[in-house]
Write an enzyme that holds these catalytic residues in place. Sequence first.
Site, PDB file in Angstrom:
ATOM      1  N   LYS A  53       0.826  -1.206   0.000  1.00  0.00           N
ATOM      2  CA  LYS A  53       0.000   0.000   0.000  1.00  0.00           C
ATOM      3  C   LYS A  53       0.864   1.261   0.000  1.00  0.00           C
ATOM      4  O   LYS A  53       0.568   2.229  -0.719  1.00  0.00           O
ATOM      5  CB  LYS A  53      -0.941  -0.018   1.208  1.00  0.00           C
ATOM      6  CG  LYS A  53      -1.976  -1.131   1.139  1.00  0.00           C
ATOM      7  CD  LYS A  53      -2.711  -1.337   2.455  1.00  0.00           C
ATOM      8  CE  LYS A  53      -3.681  -2.520   2.359  1.00  0.00           C
ATOM      9  NZ  LYS A  53      -4.353  -2.810   3.643  1.00  0.00           N
ATOM     10  N   GLN A  97      -4.471  -1.465   9.894  1.00  0.00           N
ATOM     11  CA  GLN A  97      -4.314  -2.794   9.316  1.00  0.00           C
ATOM     12  C   GLN A  97      -4.785  -3.872  10.290  1.00  0.00           C
ATOM     13  O   GLN A  97      -4.393  -3.892  11.451  1.00  0.00           O
ATOM     14  CB  GLN A  97      -2.837  -3.038   8.960  1.00  0.00           C
ATOM     15  CG  GLN A  97      -2.578  -4.355   8.266  1.00  0.00           C
ATOM     16  CD  GLN A  97      -3.246  -4.454   6.907  1.00  0.00           C
ATOM     17  OE1 GLN A  97      -3.220  -3.504   6.128  1.00  0.00           O
ATOM     18  NE2 GLN A  97      -3.843  -5.595   6.613  1.00  0.00           N
ATOM     19  N   ASP A 120     -10.822   2.867   4.312  1.00  0.00           N
ATOM     20  CA  ASP A 120     -11.123   1.433   4.285  1.00  0.00           C
ATOM     21  C   ASP A 120     -12.620   1.174   4.172  1.00  0.00           C
ATOM     22  O   ASP A 120     -13.044   0.055   3.879  1.00  0.00           O
ATOM     23  CB  ASP A 120     -10.579   0.734   5.539  1.00  0.00           C
ATOM     24  CG  ASP A 120      -9.178   0.172   5.325  1.00  0.00           C
ATOM     25  OD1 ASP A 120      -8.841  -0.128   4.163  1.00  0.00           O
ATOM     26  OD2 ASP A 120      -8.439   0.021   6.311  1.00  0.00           O
TER      27      ASP A 120
END
Length: 319
Positions: A53, A97, A120
């Site tokens: 990412k 994460q 997200d």
Amino acid sequence: MTARILDGNAIRNQIYAELQPEIAELRASGIQPGLAAVLVGHNPASEVYVKSKIAACEKLGLKSWLVTPDENVSTTELLRLVDELNRRDDVDGILVQLPLPRQVGVRRVLESVDPAKDVDGFHPVSLGRLVRGEPGLVACTPLGVMEILRRSGIPLEGANAVVLGRSDIVGKPMALLLMHANATVTICHSKTRELPQITRRADLIVAAMGRPAMVAPDWIRPGATVIDVGVNRITDPAEAAQLFAKFPQRLERFKEKGSALVGDVHPDAAEIAGAITPVPGGVGPLTIAMLMSNTIKAARLRRAQRPAPATAVRPAATH
């Protein structure tokens, strides 16, 4: 029949090319979108995901920060860290994460992210907007699946779609996106009865159960589209021999490495389906591409929602 392979890497590259002018336009106005990634501890898989990412941010010219709290971090400490990122104006997107360590309240941490920076798409506000069909930030993996379908010319209106999995991250938002596209959606899960009979009626199957090769070839109607969201690492030689019996090159690579990535769909499904995403190289690249897209979108939306300064000179009305 040999399925058409829906190449996620090629579609990702298309999206990156389309994002470049938008990034250039933002930079010309003094805005460089920025993404902050919070990685707790030293989970090898998570480290690989976050590294990819950050690399995508560098490729596109976005700012990025990697924040790495100790694996013993408390929920309170993590909440304080997220709050600091919420208040930073140069941070447009925040991703935490997963998975987080056991001692951390995952839901509390995810819900502490400012919805305007929830790239997200996990926040209840983001999910609520999706339910209502309102503009907002949508979970990256389902959004990436929709891009694969749209850019591959897969018809959705009136299609019979089956989503395998009901998670907040993939299954539920996936079903909502397909419904908004006028597909008729059935959500299945581990307690669904007569699952193969249901999937055999589907024009489209989205598999997101997290079980290696669970969807057997005889679960699929000939010519159906199959989107394999699963990413599972196998290490058992007997399992690999069974899964890759018709793919000698993949079996040889397994023997060299001692492991391989497989999806939730059996590799032999490519002989039945009309179109299918590979694992790896299918949905995965699109998940990261949509994270980049969401970060750029968040940068635009955050600034568009700000009130004009009180001292700003407003243009005269024209008729």
